[in-house]
Design a protein around this motif. Sequence first.
Motif, PDB file in Angstrom:
ATOM      1  N   LYS A 169       0.711  -1.194   0.083  1.00  0.00           N
ATOM      2  CA  LYS A 169      -0.353   0.094   0.356  1.00  0.00           C
ATOM      3  C   LYS A 169       1.093   1.321  -0.064  1.00  0.00           C
ATOM      4  CE  LYS A 169      -3.821   1.581   3.083  1.00  0.00           C
ATOM      5  NZ  LYS A 169      -4.837   1.747   3.994  1.00  0.00           N
ATOM      6  N   LYS A 171       1.624   5.840  -1.654  1.00  0.00           N
ATOM      7  CA  LYS A 171       1.049   6.974  -2.015  1.00  0.00           C
ATOM      8  C   LYS A 171       1.094   7.578  -2.990  1.00  0.00           C
ATOM      9  CE  LYS A 171       2.227   9.286   1.813  1.00  0.00           C
ATOM     10  NZ  LYS A 171       2.312  10.108   2.693  1.00  0.00           N
ATOM     11  N   VAL A 182      -4.021   6.770  -2.248  1.00  0.00           N
ATOM     12  CA  VAL A 182      -4.143   5.336  -1.563  1.00  0.00           C
ATOM     13  C   VAL A 182      -3.925   4.108  -3.012  1.00  0.00           C
ATOM     14  CG1 VAL A 182      -4.178   3.271  -0.095  1.00  0.00           C
ATOM     15  CG2 VAL A 182      -4.189   5.654   0.477  1.00  0.00           C
ATOM     16  N   GLN A 245       4.330  -3.831   4.291  1.00  0.00           N
ATOM     17  CA  GLN A 245       4.659  -2.812   4.020  1.00  0.00           C
ATOM     18  C   GLN A 245       5.967  -2.095   4.163  1.00  0.00           C
ATOM     19  OE1 GLN A 245       2.018  -0.924   2.741  1.00  0.00           O
ATOM     20  NE2 GLN A 245       2.287   0.871   4.276  1.00  0.00           N
ATOM     21  N   ARG A 257       6.114   6.471   0.304  1.00  0.00           N
ATOM     22  CA  ARG A 257       5.817   5.164   1.080  1.00  0.00           C
ATOM     23  C   ARG A 257       4.481   6.103   2.472  1.00  0.00           C
ATOM     24  NH1 ARG A 257       8.850   0.906   2.558  1.00  0.00           N
ATOM     25  NH2 ARG A 257      10.673   1.747   1.355  1.00  0.00           N
ATOM     26  N   ILE A 258       4.042   5.017   3.002  1.00  0.00           N
ATOM     27  CA  ILE A 258       2.475   5.157   3.639  1.00  0.00           C
ATOM     28  C   ILE A 258       3.858   4.575   4.896  1.00  0.00           C
ATOM     29  CG2 ILE A 258       0.976   4.177   4.823  1.00  0.00           C
ATOM     30  CD1 ILE A 258      -0.161   4.656   1.908  1.00  0.00           C
ATOM     31  N   GLU A 259       3.788   5.395   6.236  1.00  0.00           N
ATOM     32  CA  GLU A 259       4.111   4.716   7.001  1.00  0.00           C
ATOM     33  C   GLU A 259       3.072   3.979   8.325  1.00  0.00           C
ATOM     34  OE1 GLU A 259       7.361   5.139   8.340  1.00  0.00           O
ATOM     35  OE2 GLU A 259       7.215   6.646   6.835  1.00  0.00           O
ATOM     36  N   GLU A 261       0.709   2.222   9.872  1.00  0.00           N
ATOM     37  CA  GLU A 261      -0.352   2.659  10.763  1.00  0.00           C
ATOM     38  C   GLU A 261      -0.741   1.981  12.341  1.00  0.00           C
ATOM     39  OE1 GLU A 261      -4.266   2.029   9.016  1.00  0.00           O
ATOM     40  OE2 GLU A 261      -3.314   3.937   6.980  1.00  0.00           O
TER      41      GLU A 261
END
Length: 261
Positions: A169, A171, A182, A245, A257-259, A261
């Motif tokens: 996943k 951005k 996303v 991730q 990158r999406i940090e 959650e």
Amino acid sequence: IQIMPMMSSRRTIMTLDEMKEYVRGKNVILVGNSLDAFEKNHGDFIDGHDVVVRFGKGLTDGIVADKIGSRTDIWVTGQLRMQTVRFVNKSTHILFNESLYNHEIGRPTVPHLSMYTQAEIDAIAAEYNLPEAKRLSAGAITGHWFYNVCNTWNTLTFKNFDVFTKALKFKTSHSVDISDGVQYTGSWHLPLLRKETIDPNYSIEDGNPAHDTATEVAMYQDLLQDGNVIWSGEPPAVKTQELKQDALVLWTRGRARIEEE
């Protein structure tokens, strides 16, 4: 990690008979673009084969050669990845995938050999009961073609294929053709989905938005009945998509990158 263009001076067209002679008696490896491709140093293993086949944007250079090898003897593309040819060595032979063929876009302008026609691809999909709105992957089509049509090789190995059971996943902010926000991918080169292909209600539990894991597994399992077909890595099996991730991937323009959650 960045992939740099590879240059050479010539490209030659190849007929089916010539391709059969090219792979005759050789050990052929099809190198997929799975998210875990960079996790181990398998470059020497891949380059140790006589013929190395790669797909779309899954190209290599010296930077990632220790991970996925340095050679591309045959490159497989469909219309979506045709422009990537500028990064392909001119001594590399090109196979064209007719899936989702659009006459207005046409085929590559460089010398190439088409595999199946769209009608033949549709027939294979029907044979395996491919769900509506899904399509066969280039890897599945190419593997089927090498086994059933261009079948003069000694061994046929599949490497870095995870039958779309892993996803990332991330951005994106790219262009007017691509939705900001996303996105999900199953490939280390992080392909972007156009607006019209994105289901706003998509969830990771839905599986890959383009390909069907169960269909792909069934196709590969049929091929693996032949002892000369080799699956390198975890055997293909139907699983729920795993979100990775922390995957090592190619971060390029418009991708971030999406940090966790």
